[in-house]
Design a protein around this motif. Structure first.
Motif, PDB file in Angstrom:
ATOM      1  N   VAL A   1       0.851  -1.210   0.000  1.00 30.52           N
ATOM      2  CA  VAL A   1       0.000   0.000   0.000  1.00 30.52           C
ATOM      3  C   VAL A   1       0.878   1.249   0.000  1.00 30.52           C
ATOM      4  O   VAL A   1       0.676   2.170  -0.794  1.00 30.52           O
ATOM      5  CB  VAL A   1      -0.951   0.023   1.230  1.00 30.52           C
ATOM      6  N   MET A   2       1.882   1.271   0.873  1.00 28.58           N
ATOM      7  CA  MET A   2       2.730   2.460   1.007  1.00 28.58           C
ATOM      8  C   MET A   2       3.601   2.691  -0.227  1.00 28.58           C
ATOM      9  O   MET A   2       4.024   3.808  -0.491  1.00 28.58           O
ATOM     10  CB  MET A   2       3.600   2.363   2.273  1.00 28.58           C
ATOM     11  N   GLU A   3       3.875   1.616  -0.989  1.00 28.52           N
ATOM     12  CA  GLU A   3       4.658   1.775  -2.238  1.00 28.52           C
ATOM     13  C   GLU A   3       3.743   1.955  -3.451  1.00 28.52           C
ATOM     14  O   GLU A   3       4.193   1.856  -4.597  1.00 28.52           O
ATOM     15  CB  GLU A   3       5.576   0.554  -2.411  1.00 28.52           C
ATOM     16  N   ASP A   4       2.444   2.224  -3.184  1.00 26.49           N
ATOM     17  CA  ASP A   4       1.456   2.493  -4.233  1.00 26.49           C
ATOM     18  C   ASP A   4       1.325   1.357  -5.243  1.00 26.49           C
ATOM     19  O   ASP A   4       1.086   1.576  -6.422  1.00 26.49           O
ATOM     20  CB  ASP A   4       1.767   3.833  -4.940  1.00 26.49           C
ATOM     21  N   LYS A   5       1.460   0.132  -4.749  1.00 24.73           N
ATOM     22  CA  LYS A   5       1.287  -1.035  -5.615  1.00 24.73           C
ATOM     23  C   LYS A   5      -0.154  -1.556  -5.581  1.00 24.73           C
ATOM     24  O   LYS A   5      -0.509  -2.461  -6.329  1.00 24.73           O
ATOM     25  CB  LYS A   5       2.248  -2.149  -5.196  1.00 24.73           C
ATOM     26  N   VAL A   6      -0.968  -1.009  -4.673  1.00 21.32           N
ATOM     27  CA  VAL A   6      -2.350  -1.481  -4.540  1.00 21.32           C
ATOM     28  C   VAL A   6      -3.309  -0.451  -5.128  1.00 21.32           C
ATOM     29  O   VAL A   6      -4.150  -0.754  -5.966  1.00 21.32           O
ATOM     30  CB  VAL A   6      -2.710  -1.740  -3.060  1.00 21.32           C
ATOM     31  N   ILE A   7      -3.162   0.781  -4.675  1.00 25.49           N
ATOM     32  CA  ILE A   7      -3.991   1.879  -5.174  1.00 25.49           C
ATOM     33  C   ILE A   7      -3.057   3.026  -5.579  1.00 25.49           C
ATOM     34  O   ILE A   7      -1.868   3.021  -5.241  1.00 25.49           O
ATOM     35  CB  ILE A   7      -4.999   2.367  -4.095  1.00 25.49           C
TER      36      ILE A   7
ATOM     37  N   GLU B   1      -1.211   6.694  -5.850  1.00 26.43           N
ATOM     38  CA  GLU B   1      -0.642   7.544  -4.802  1.00 26.43           C
ATOM     39  C   GLU B   1      -1.695   8.532  -4.280  1.00 26.43           C
ATOM     40  O   GLU B   1      -1.817   8.751  -3.074  1.00 26.43           O
ATOM     41  CB  GLU B   1       0.575   8.312  -5.355  1.00 26.43           C
ATOM     42  N   SER B   2      -2.477   9.123  -5.191  1.00 29.55           N
ATOM     43  CA  SER B   2      -3.459  10.116  -4.744  1.00 29.55           C
ATOM     44  C   SER B   2      -4.551   9.443  -3.897  1.00 29.55           C
ATOM     45  O   SER B   2      -5.013  10.005  -2.905  1.00 29.55           O
ATOM     46  CB  SER B   2      -4.067  10.865  -5.928  1.00 29.55           C
ATOM     47  N   SER B   3      -4.953   8.222  -4.277  1.00 29.92           N
ATOM     48  CA  SER B   3      -5.956   7.503  -3.474  1.00 29.92           C
ATOM     49  C   SER B   3      -5.405   7.152  -2.095  1.00 29.92           C
ATOM     50  O   SER B   3      -6.109   7.259  -1.083  1.00 29.92           O
ATOM     51  CB  SER B   3      -6.393   6.213  -4.175  1.00 29.92           C
ATOM     52  N   ARG B   4      -4.128   6.722  -2.054  1.00 23.24           N
ATOM     53  CA  ARG B   4      -3.521   6.390  -0.756  1.00 23.24           C
ATOM     54  C   ARG B   4      -3.501   7.616   0.147  1.00 23.24           C
ATOM     55  O   ARG B   4      -3.857   7.545   1.332  1.00 23.24           O
ATOM     56  CB  ARG B   4      -2.090   5.867  -0.938  1.00 23.24           C
ATOM     57  N   LYS B   5      -3.080   8.770  -0.406  1.00 30.43           N
ATOM     58  CA  LYS B   5      -2.994   9.974   0.423  1.00 30.43           C
ATOM     59  C   LYS B   5      -4.364  10.390   0.945  1.00 30.43           C
ATOM     60  O   LYS B   5      -4.516  10.809   2.095  1.00 30.43           O
ATOM     61  CB  LYS B   5      -2.340  11.110  -0.363  1.00 30.43           C
ATOM     62  N   GLU B   6      -5.371  10.235   0.098  1.00 27.32           N
ATOM     63  CA  GLU B   6      -6.743  10.564   0.501  1.00 27.32           C
ATOM     64  C   GLU B   6      -7.213   9.619   1.624  1.00 27.32           C
ATOM     65  O   GLU B   6      -7.826  10.046   2.597  1.00 27.32           O
ATOM     66  CB  GLU B   6      -7.646  10.414  -0.724  1.00 27.32           C
ATOM     67  N   ALA B   7      -6.885   8.331   1.467  1.00 29.61           N
ATOM     68  CA  ALA B   7      -7.300   7.330   2.459  1.00 29.61           C
ATOM     69  C   ALA B   7      -6.661   7.585   3.822  1.00 29.61           C
ATOM     70  O   ALA B   7      -7.220   7.234   4.856  1.00 29.61           O
ATOM     71  CB  ALA B   7      -6.933   5.932   1.970  1.00 29.61           C
ATOM     72  N   HIS B   8      -5.472   8.204   3.809  1.00 27.30           N
ATOM     73  CA  HIS B   8      -4.720   8.440   5.046  1.00 27.30           C
ATOM     74  C   HIS B   8      -4.824   9.888   5.532  1.00 27.30           C
ATOM     75  O   HIS B   8      -3.991  10.348   6.299  1.00 27.30           O
ATOM     76  CB  HIS B   8      -3.253   8.032   4.853  1.00 27.30           C
TER      77      HIS B   8
ATOM     78  N   GLY C   1       4.197  12.988  18.013  1.00 28.54           N
ATOM     79  CA  GLY C   1       4.466  13.881  16.885  1.00 28.54           C
ATOM     80  C   GLY C   1       4.785  13.179  15.576  1.00 28.54           C
ATOM     81  O   GLY C   1       4.767  13.812  14.523  1.00 28.54           O
ATOM     82  N   SER C   2       5.094  11.879  15.598  1.00 29.78           N
ATOM     83  CA  SER C   2       5.357  11.160  14.345  1.00 29.78           C
ATOM     84  C   SER C   2       4.038  10.649  13.764  1.00 29.78           C
ATOM     85  O   SER C   2       3.312   9.927  14.442  1.00 29.78           O
ATOM     86  CB  SER C   2       6.262   9.950  14.589  1.00 29.78           C
TER      87      SER C   2
ATOM     88  N   ILE D   1       0.029  -0.994  13.074  1.00 29.92           N
ATOM     89  CA  ILE D   1       0.464   0.413  13.061  1.00 29.92           C
ATOM     90  C   ILE D   1       1.517   0.586  11.973  1.00 29.92           C
ATOM     91  O   ILE D   1       2.374  -0.284  11.783  1.00 29.92           O
ATOM     92  CB  ILE D   1       1.113   0.784  14.421  1.00 29.92           C
ATOM     93  N   TYR D   2       1.472   1.733  11.267  1.00 35.42           N
ATOM     94  CA  TYR D   2       2.565   2.063  10.342  1.00 35.42           C
ATOM     95  C   TYR D   2       2.937   3.526  10.538  1.00 35.42           C
ATOM     96  O   TYR D   2       2.062   4.395  10.613  1.00 35.42           O
ATOM     97  CB  TYR D   2       2.151   1.813   8.885  1.00 35.42           C
ATOM     98  N   LEU D   3       4.240   3.776  10.656  1.00 31.78           N
ATOM     99  CA  LEU D   3       4.748   5.149  10.779  1.00 31.78           C
ATOM    100  C   LEU D   3       5.471   5.485   9.476  1.00 31.78           C
ATOM    101  O   LEU D   3       6.594   5.008   9.247  1.00 31.78           O
ATOM    102  CB  LEU D   3       5.711   5.262  11.973  1.00 31.78           C
ATOM    103  N   PRO D   4       4.833   6.260   8.577  1.00 28.00           N
ATOM    104  CA  PRO D   4       5.397   6.490   7.239  1.00 28.00           C
ATOM    105  C   PRO D   4       6.775   7.155   7.249  1.00 28.00           C
ATOM    106  O   PRO D   4       7.640   6.794   6.458  1.00 28.00           O
ATOM    107  CB  PRO D   4       4.361   7.402   6.565  1.00 28.00           C
TER     108      PRO D   4
END
Length: 521
Positions: A239-245, A247-254, A278-279, A296-299
């Motif tokens: 997901v974070m490497e934009d292999k599923v959706i 990049e714009s959809s990922r950013k919107e989802a998060h 703060g992270s 949990i994921y910390l980008p």
């Protein structure tokens, strides 16, 4: 080792277990199993055991919707009646976006009183499940509030089926699990033989029991998937490497979704949004018969944490947060400092949030406490000027002063929220005790059932009366008027209800609403 002690404190060798995985920059920082995968056969837990992941399923459902949107097959502003023509919307415009963000106002079927142990055994088709809840009254108008909602994700699952022409499980299998190589992930089944599947447990009184039966047709797109901690890492990384959706959809989802009035929720599409000291953090947990999970994921730091447990008696949430914090060098450890009793007195007041909730800061025997509406009283300790931490917790309070150096408000911060509470002139609430003779107090004693399996026991020791909920510790209750009691150190009250003969037949718990419990013995 910090992680070992966090895990072994909660998960004992001979009880139900858990698996934890911590990754950073694609390197394994920690991967370990604790306790038992099967108590009856004495099978030890292994890191590659398969668990029900519960609501972490919502990430997959939301991503499937976004994937179909990326392919031009639907719009998030589509009304749900385009896909379910006869859905009763009460004249409201309910969109796919409302379903994704838990803001539709549709009643969650898991909150329906009719949804009992017997109903949970039945197999439903997606449409039968939708029919089960669709005529329930709306909780609020779409976009007005945020309220966690499993019905919304059931509707999303069905929309995926309508748009893709596949069943939900086939869609996820063919478009996510197979392409990503998630070979230990699948749609749940109670009958299929699944190698390496851990058994699920619950706790009643002090004994472990096998988890109650649940047809896996019911959690559906809101919670029916199974996986391992390793597969879940493959998923987050993809997901974070934009292999599923896209990049714009990922950013919107998060991105936290905004309500109609412009206020921010702490939820995007299928992910909760927060921060650890703060992270930035994206996260989601799951709770389903027999299992509690957290991820949990910390980008910024590329840290991934998953903790899966096979008993609904042991929550992984605090453990996963503390592991994530530790991995980025920002542990939830503060060193208390000494302040004078005059300084402590300055903080004592009733504070109010903008939605009218209260937070009472009180001082007793030199110790400061914080008590939120409907919550319990917690000790707070100063670690810096005007800054306090909660004992064993992950929350901090920062008192803000005006130009005159007077305290005007307090900010509460924890990984899931930051909220402001304004100081008021209201008096600190106190409990005025009345005297009851023992004949009167004895008639309240007994067991009261709030929901099946959740009992409130009222007992007496040395003229003091106590309430104890299933799996929780005893709390003293103080009589404030005839038939009414207040809990000590918890913002909750009990009213005992009698029939025409003066026999106590039920009690009402006043805590975040009114909950009636019938007397069972």
């Amino acid at each position: 080792h910090e992680f070992d002690s966090l895990m072994s404190e909660v998960f004992k060798q001979d009880g139900p277990g858990a698996v934890a995985l911590v990754m950073k920059d694609d390197k394994v920082l920690y991967r370990k199993a604790f306790g038992m995968a099967n108590l009856e056969l004495e099978v030890k837990m292994k890191p590659d055991h398969i668990f029900r992941i519960g609501s972490i399923t919502k990430q997959f459902t939301a991503s499937a919707i976004l994937k179909l949107r990326d392919e031009g097959k639907l719009s998030l502003d589509d009304e749900i009646t385009e896909y379910i023509e006869d859905y009763p919307t009460d004249g409201n415009k309910i969109t796919i976006k409302h379903l994704l963000t838990h803001t539709s106002g549709i009643k969650s079927y898991t909150d329906m009183e009719e949804w009992d142990g017997e109903v949970r055994k039945r197999d439903f088709t997606p449409l039968e499940l939708i029919d089960y809840f669709k005529n329930q009254p709306m909780n609020f108008n779409p976009g007005e509030q945020w309220k966690y909602n499993n019905s919304g994700y059931v509707l999303l699952g069905y929309i995926i089926e309508v748009v893709s022409g596949m069943s939900y499980s086939e869609y996820i299998e063919n478009n996510i699990f197979k392409p990503l190589g998630m070979s230990h992930s699948l749609y749940g089944s109670t009958s299929k033989i699944i190698k390496n599947r851990a058994s699920g447990y619950d706790k009643r009184e002090d004994n472990y029991i096998n988890a109650d039966f649940l047809s896996m047709t019911q959690p559906y797109a809101a919670g029916s998937l199974l996986s391992t901690v390793d597969d879940l890492y493959i998923w987050y990384k993809a997901v974070m490497e934009d292999k599923v959706i896209s990049e714009s959809s990922r950013k919107e989802a998060h991105t936290p979704f905004k309500l109609n009035d412009g206020s921010e929720t702490s939820y995007g599409y299928g992910w909760s949004i927060g921060n650890i000291q703060g992270s930035p953090m994206i996260t989601h947990g799951g709770g389903i018969n027999g299992f509690l999970t957290d991820s949990i994921y910390l980008p910024n730091e590329k840290v991934f944490v998953a903790v899966f447990s096979n008993c609904i008696c042991n929550s992984p949430n605090q453990i996963s947060m503390k592991m994530a914090a530790h991995s980025i060098g920002k542990p939830f450890n503060w060193t208390p400092i000494d302040i004078s009793s005059e300084e402590k007195q300055e903080y004592v007041a009733v504070y109010e949030s903008k939605n009218g909730q209260q937070r009472v800061i009180s001082l007793k025997d030199g110790q400061l406490y914080s008590l939120r509406s409907g919550g319990s009283k917690f000790e707070i300790y100063p670690y810096d000027k005007d800054k306090f931490f909660f004992k064993d917790g992950m929350s901090t309070l920062h008192f803000i002063r005006d130009e005159e150096k007077q305290i005007s408000s307090v900010l509460l911060s924890n990984p899931m929220e930051t909220s402001e509470w304004r100081r008021t002139d209201k008096a600190i609430p106190t409990i005025e005790r009345i005297d009851l003779d023992s004949a009167v107090s004895d008639k309240y004693l007994g067991q009261y059932e709030l929901v099946p399996g959740f009992i409130l026991t009222i007992s007496k020791e040395d003229d003091k009366i106590f309430a104890q909920a299933t799996g929780q510790s005893k709390i003293e209750i103080i009589p404030t008027e005839i038939n009414k009691f207040s809990l000590v150190d918890v913002d909750a009250q009990l009213t005992f209800n009698s029939d025409e003969n003066g026999e106590v037949v039920s009690l009402t718990l006043h805590q975040g609403g009114d909950h009636e419990a019938k007397k069972i013995e």
